[in-house]
Design a protein around this motif. Structure first.
Motif, PDB file in Angstrom:
ATOM      1  N   GLY A  81     -23.439   0.546   0.608  1.00 32.51           N
ATOM      2  CA  GLY A  81     -22.788   1.739   1.233  1.00 32.51           C
ATOM      3  C   GLY A  81     -23.152   3.016   0.624  1.00 32.51           C
ATOM      4  O   GLY A  81     -23.870   3.994   1.190  1.00 32.51           O
TER       5      GLY A  81
ATOM      6  N   GLY B 154     -26.651   5.682   1.696  1.00 34.78           N
ATOM      7  CA  GLY B 154     -26.081   7.102   1.874  1.00 34.78           C
ATOM      8  C   GLY B 154     -26.920   7.976   1.002  1.00 34.78           C
ATOM      9  O   GLY B 154     -27.164   9.301   1.528  1.00 34.78           O
TER      10      GLY B 154
ATOM     11  N   ALA C 252     -21.370   9.639   6.186  1.00 34.59           N
ATOM     12  CA  ALA C 252     -20.777   8.554   7.087  1.00 34.59           C
ATOM     13  C   ALA C 252     -21.082   7.271   6.631  1.00 34.59           C
ATOM     14  O   ALA C 252     -20.112   6.133   6.872  1.00 34.59           O
ATOM     15  N   ILE C 253     -22.147   7.020   6.010  1.00 33.63           N
ATOM     16  CA  ILE C 253     -22.548   5.765   5.705  1.00 33.63           C
ATOM     17  C   ILE C 253     -21.688   5.002   4.816  1.00 33.63           C
ATOM     18  O   ILE C 253     -21.047   3.590   4.973  1.00 33.63           O
TER      19      ILE C 253
ATOM     20  N   CYS D 157     -17.873   4.691   6.154  1.00 33.47           N
ATOM     21  CA  CYS D 157     -17.593   3.590   7.075  1.00 33.47           C
ATOM     22  C   CYS D 157     -17.996   2.141   6.607  1.00 33.47           C
ATOM     23  O   CYS D 157     -17.608   1.216   7.034  1.00 33.47           O
ATOM     24  N   SER D 158     -18.954   2.207   5.514  1.00 34.10           N
ATOM     25  CA  SER D 158     -19.213   0.879   4.946  1.00 34.10           C
ATOM     26  C   SER D 158     -17.867   0.358   4.199  1.00 34.10           C
ATOM     27  O   SER D 158     -17.561  -0.932   4.091  1.00 34.10           O
TER      28      SER D 158
ATOM     29  N   VAL E 178     -22.450  -4.625   6.562  1.00 29.79           N
ATOM     30  CA  VAL E 178     -23.006  -3.762   5.754  1.00 29.79           C
ATOM     31  C   VAL E 178     -24.289  -3.874   5.198  1.00 29.79           C
ATOM     32  O   VAL E 178     -25.202  -2.960   4.957  1.00 29.79           O
TER      33      VAL E 178
ATOM     34  N   HIS F  10     -26.845  -3.260   7.763  1.00 26.14           N
ATOM     35  CA  HIS F  10     -26.839  -1.869   8.056  1.00 26.14           C
ATOM     36  C   HIS F  10     -27.730  -1.005   6.840  1.00 26.14           C
ATOM     37  O   HIS F  10     -28.353   0.042   7.019  1.00 26.14           O
TER      38      HIS F  10
ATOM     39  N   TRP G 166     -31.217   0.992   7.236  1.00 24.66           N
ATOM     40  CA  TRP G 166     -31.391   2.531   6.733  1.00 24.66           C
ATOM     41  C   TRP G 166     -32.465   2.622   5.750  1.00 24.66           C
ATOM     42  O   TRP G 166     -33.240   3.846   5.591  1.00 24.66           O
TER      43      TRP G 166
ATOM     44  N   SER H 130     -22.985   4.007  11.830  1.00 19.79           N
ATOM     45  CA  SER H 130     -22.033   3.885  10.995  1.00 19.79           C
ATOM     46  C   SER H 130     -20.657   3.488  11.956  1.00 19.79           C
ATOM     47  O   SER H 130     -19.863   2.723  11.436  1.00 19.79           O
TER      48      SER H 130
ATOM     49  N   LEU I 274     -20.250  -0.225  12.322  1.00 23.09           N
ATOM     50  CA  LEU I 274     -19.813  -0.729  11.097  1.00 23.09           C
ATOM     51  C   LEU I 274     -18.227  -1.165  11.469  1.00 23.09           C
ATOM     52  O   LEU I 274     -17.704  -2.125  11.113  1.00 23.09           O
TER      53      LEU I 274
END
Length: 247
Positions: free
Chosen positions: A76, A80, A112-113, A116-117, A139, A142, A146, A185, A188
């Motif tokens: 997360g 980010g 947001a990453i 939302c994680s 997560v 995700h 990224w 996000s 997620l």
């Protein structure tokens, strides 16, 4: 021996956290490749701690909470920060003019990453529907997407994607990435079912999506390099949608 085995899963989780912290430091320093590598190592430890807990039957409430806290940092905060550093390096360039409204969008996307994680991890810990599959994008997937995407867009990375975006306006590139970050996000914390890579047997029937994803990951990574890893996660999302529609 049994007393020692109880600590093995939590030790592996702590290794996940250590590499997550290292990824955060590397991200802040602008070392995208190092940050991505540390995140990938954290993913390995995240997989093995759960495997160890199941094999050793060493479950505990502390282990469950520790796993979520480690995942929050590794998958997360770290990605980010990678996106934040990527954005910050470009908007502080004197030759680039960024409208204030876009500036807010860029930073909201980076934040947001982790936000939302955190929501995704809290939801997972209290959702009894996610024992054999996932509700929403996991997560780790995700973070893999990224970290690999950002790494391929850095100037020192000789990838197909970095070549294609060389002549693209930085403002356009950042806007596209910001919209993508907010969209992924939201995935997620969505209610969209996603299949898990955990298998009960090695037979083809019932594991078609998993085997196709593994095969595609190998082919795409060999063919395209790091950008192939990001494309594998997009394929994972697509296969989950296809599986949802076929039911």
């Amino acid at each position: 021996m049994n007393r020692i085995s109880r600590y093995i899963p939590n030790t592996l989780t702590c290794c996940n956290l250590i590499f997550g912290c290292m990824a955060c430091i590397a991200a802040l320093e602008g070392y995208s490749l190092h940050a991505m590598t540390y995140i990938f190592v954290a993913v390995v430890f995240d997989f093995t701690d759960g495997l160890a807990a199941r094999l050793l039957k060493a479950y505990s409430p502390i282990g469950k909470d520790l796993d979520s806290l480690a995942d929050m940092v590794s998958f997360g905060v770290a990605p980010g920060l990678m996106l934040f550093r990527f954005i910050h390096e470009r908007i502080t360039d004197p030759s680039i003019t960024v409208y204030p409204c876009l500036l807010y969008l860029f930073y909201i996307a980076a934040l947001a990453i982790p936000v939302c994680s955190a929501l995704r991890l809290a939801k997972f810990n209290n959702d009894t529907r996610q024992t054999t599959s996932f509700i929403g994008l996991p997560v780790p997937a995700h973070a893999i997407f990224w970290s690999s995407l950002i790494c391929t867009l850095t100037p020192d990375c000789d990838s197909v994607l970095s070549v294609l975006t060389t002549d693209l306006s930085p403002t356009i590139l950042l806007t596209v990435m910001a919209v993508m970050a907010i969209a992924t996000s939201l995935l997620l914390v969505s209610e969209i079912p996603m299949f898990s890579l955990k298998v009960k047997s090695l037979v083809w029937k019932g594991n078609e999506q998993r085997y196709l994803l593994i095969l595609a990951a190998i082919v795409l990574t060999i063919w395209l390099g790091i950008v192939g890893i990001a494309m594998t996660i997009l394929l994972y999302i697509l296969l989950s949608f296809v599986g949802l529609r076929s039911k």
